[in-house]
Design an enzyme around this catalytic site. Structure first.
Site, PDB file in Angstrom:
ATOM      1  N   GLU A 291      -8.806 -56.879   1.303  1.00  0.00           N
ATOM      2  CA  GLU A 291      -7.996 -55.511   1.428  1.00  0.00           C
ATOM      3  C   GLU A 291      -6.585 -55.865   1.603  1.00  0.00           C
ATOM      4  OE1 GLU A 291      -9.460 -52.665   4.089  1.00  0.00           O
ATOM      5  OE2 GLU A 291      -9.204 -50.973   2.671  1.00  0.00           O
ATOM      6  N   HIS A 320     -29.466 -73.099   1.041  1.00  0.00           N
ATOM      7  CA  HIS A 320     -30.658 -72.915   0.207  1.00  0.00           C
ATOM      8  C   HIS A 320     -30.581 -71.479  -0.851  1.00  0.00           C
ATOM      9  CE1 HIS A 320     -32.773 -75.804   2.387  1.00  0.00           C
ATOM     10  NE2 HIS A 320     -31.861 -75.465   3.284  1.00  0.00           N
ATOM     11  N   LYS A 434     -10.584 -41.880  -2.986  1.00  0.00           N
ATOM     12  CA  LYS A 434     -10.544 -41.029  -1.828  1.00  0.00           C
ATOM     13  C   LYS A 434     -10.321 -39.752  -2.283  1.00  0.00           C
ATOM     14  CE  LYS A 434      -9.299 -43.857   2.156  1.00  0.00           C
ATOM     15  NZ  LYS A 434      -8.356 -44.032   3.152  1.00  0.00           N
TER      16      LYS A 434
HETATM   17  O1  PA5 Z   1      -8.222 -51.943   7.174  1.00  0.00           O
HETATM   18  C1  PA5 Z   1      -7.883 -50.751   6.987  1.00  0.00           C
HETATM   19  O2  PA5 Z   1      -6.829 -50.227   7.064  1.00  0.00           O
HETATM   20  C2  PA5 Z   1      -9.209 -49.742   6.581  1.00  0.00           C
HETATM   21  O3  PA5 Z   1     -10.444 -50.549   6.364  1.00  0.00           O
HETATM   22  C3  PA5 Z   1      -9.708 -48.833   7.470  1.00  0.00           C
HETATM   23  O4  PA5 Z   1     -10.009 -49.353   8.579  1.00  0.00           O
HETATM   24  C4  PA5 Z   1     -10.665 -47.890   7.106  1.00  0.00           C
HETATM   25  O5  PA5 Z   1     -10.516 -47.252   5.936  1.00  0.00           O
HETATM   26  C5  PA5 Z   1     -10.927 -46.791   7.907  1.00  0.00           C
HETATM   27  O6  PA5 Z   1      -9.630 -45.983   8.298  1.00  0.00           O
HETATM   28  P1  PA5 Z   1      -9.588 -45.125   9.358  1.00  0.00           P
HETATM   29  O7  PA5 Z   1      -9.507 -45.978  10.752  1.00  0.00           O
HETATM   30  O8  PA5 Z   1      -8.212 -44.597   9.396  1.00  0.00           O
HETATM   31  O9  PA5 Z   1     -10.785 -44.204   9.629  1.00  0.00           O
END
Ligand code: PA5
Length: 463
Positions: A291, A320, A434
């Protein structure tokens, strides 16, 4: 001087891999000025008043988490974490690494601390089954969401809050701790309105970089884990990374080597810990690397489609399963092994079946010798095929070394983001999906789908 984890990069170097398949020392040398700039930036982040992953060990917020955990100790049998992505992976990894593998099954392994559960998906079966087995009167719920508006987390929380309120009436509030952005987000407002306990996440400490903030440290404290040692491990490595000249700087050299590797030699990064307790560190890492570094544009606005694909594996089990692919499939990978020099205790292999030499040779060794020999042998076999790997070594698996391991990956991701010249801390690519979900679920203010399917190749479910 504080102890630091080991990082062996030898099997990434061309001289050891042969042909064009490795890195040349001159490539690292050429990066020196850039690495020194990054080191200076990191040093400034450490000293800054702004809370980021680089200075979690200096932040005051954690005192509130520890105090609250102490106050709540003994009042609950079950701890239920609600969140998703960066709000849960780190805590899942901490719990698995530092708690006994049968923590939830045996009270004597928990020392009076609660069982540990997670709701981290919008999966109706997971929610229903969880509420079927938990007792509301003995459950502490920790909802973690930085933004406060994540649909999966909000939906789970609404269901769990309703479940608590039906059982406990007004006392449901005593069973909830909210961990959210220290600013004025929705969850912060909601918590204040409902009179719920709140723990802050510093505004610039983003999801996947937040596990050593109250996000992971409150659950760790509730489970009786050594929060200070987690932070001390992170601090030791961060200060070294921010102070040591690049040539003696293990974080900068490892990070630069990874960047060089993926620029020229590979596109898949395999993280393969040789420890079952570290298996969820690989899940957390996959999110962190993927990410953070997978971005369409760089900071100059140029389209770059940066990133390498992270993949978690578990040694020795995946020898394995995936190793055949790593050895003989596409030569597009770098493997990062994590090994423990000492495990939690001895597991000697007894003298059995002495008449069968095919297995009798194992007797007298400890199981830890076997798993570490397998790690070393796998790295060596890959090397013989001209395939690169590197090895991180932890002297032991305790809170100090775990904190340092997490911090290594966060620092390395940050340095790679700097070298790629991208924004490491955002995730614009997940927004489109989203928004479409909001639209489908009827959230006010979200526009209808703009690009319906023109052609279909679709085989619907058939009765
Ligand atoms: O790393 C990130 O920013 C995302 O993976 C968030 O943690 C995830 O989308 C959850 O977001 P939030 O903490 O705002 O609910």
């Amino acid at each position: 001087m504080k102890s630091l984890l080991g990082i062996d990069l030898s099997r990434m170097l061309g001289g050891n891999l042969g042909g064009d398949s490795g890195l040349a020392a001159a490539e690292l040398e050429a990066l020196a000025p850039r690495l020194e700039e990054i080191r200076t930036k990191l040093a400034a982040m450490v000293e800054s008043e702004t809370g980021t992953f680089a200075n979690t060990f200096r932040r005051p917020e954690v005192a509130a988490a520890k105090a609250l955990a102490t106050r709540l100790t003994g009042s609950f049998d079950d701890f239920l974490l609600i969140g998703i992505g960066g709000s849960t992976w780190g805590t899942i990894a901490i719990q698995a690494a530092l708690c006994h593998g049968f923590w939830n099954d045996r009270p004597e392994l928990r020392g009076g601390r609660p069982r540990f559960h997670v709701l981290d998906n919008s999966d109706p079966d997971a929610l229903r089954e969880m509420l079927h087995v938990l007792a509301p009167g003995r459950t502490l719920v920790n909802i973690v969401s930085k933004s406060g508006t994540t649909a999966e987390t909000a939906a789970n929380f609404m269901a769990v809050a309703d479940w608590l309120r039906r059982a406990l009436g007004e006392r449901w509030r005593e069973h909830v701790v909210v961990t959210t952005d220290a600013g004025q987000g929705l969850l912060q407002r909601l918590a204040v309105r409902e009179g719920l306990a709140v723990l802050d996440i510093p505004p610039k400490t983003g999801g996947r970089f937040s596990l050593l903030s109250n996000v992971g440290l409150f659950p760790a404290a509730v489970l009786g884990l050594d929060v200070d040692a987690l932070l001390a491990g992170a601090e030791a490595l961060t200060l070294d990374a921010a102070r040591a000249p690049w040539r003696e700087n293990r974080v900068l050299c490892a990070s630069a080597a990874a960047w060089l590797w993926f620029r020229r030699l590979g596109s898949v990064h395999v993280l393969m810990p040789y420890s079952r307790r570290l298996r969820y560190v690989a899940n957390w890492y996959v999110q962190l690397w993927g990410e953070s570094l997978g971005k369409r544009s760089d900071r100059q606005g140029r389209v770059v489609h940066s990133g390498s694909t992270p993949l978690g594996a578990l040694g020795a089990a995946d020898q394995h399963s995936l190793l055949q692919l790593f050895m003989e499939g596409p030569a597009d990978k770098l493997l990062t092994f994590v090994r423990l020099e000492a495990f939690q205790g001895a597991s000697p292999i007894p003298r059995m079946f002495e008449e069968d030499p095919e297995v009798a040779y194992l007797a007298g060794h400890d199981l830890s010798e076997l798993i570490n020999a397998e790690q070393e042998s796998t790295a060596e076999a890959l090397q013989a095929e001209g395939r690169g790997s590197r090895t991180l070594s932890l002297p032991a698996l305790d809170a100090y070394w775990l904190g340092q391991l997490f911090q290594f990956f966060m620092l390395e991701t940050f340095v790679n983001g700097e070298l790629l010249d991208i924004n490491t801390f955002d995730q614009p690519g997940v927004e489109a999906g989203k928004i479409l979900t909001y639209q489908r679920m009827g959230r006010p203010g979200f526009a209808p789908l703009e690009r319906p399917l023109a052609d279909r190749l679709d085989f619907p479910v058939r009765d």
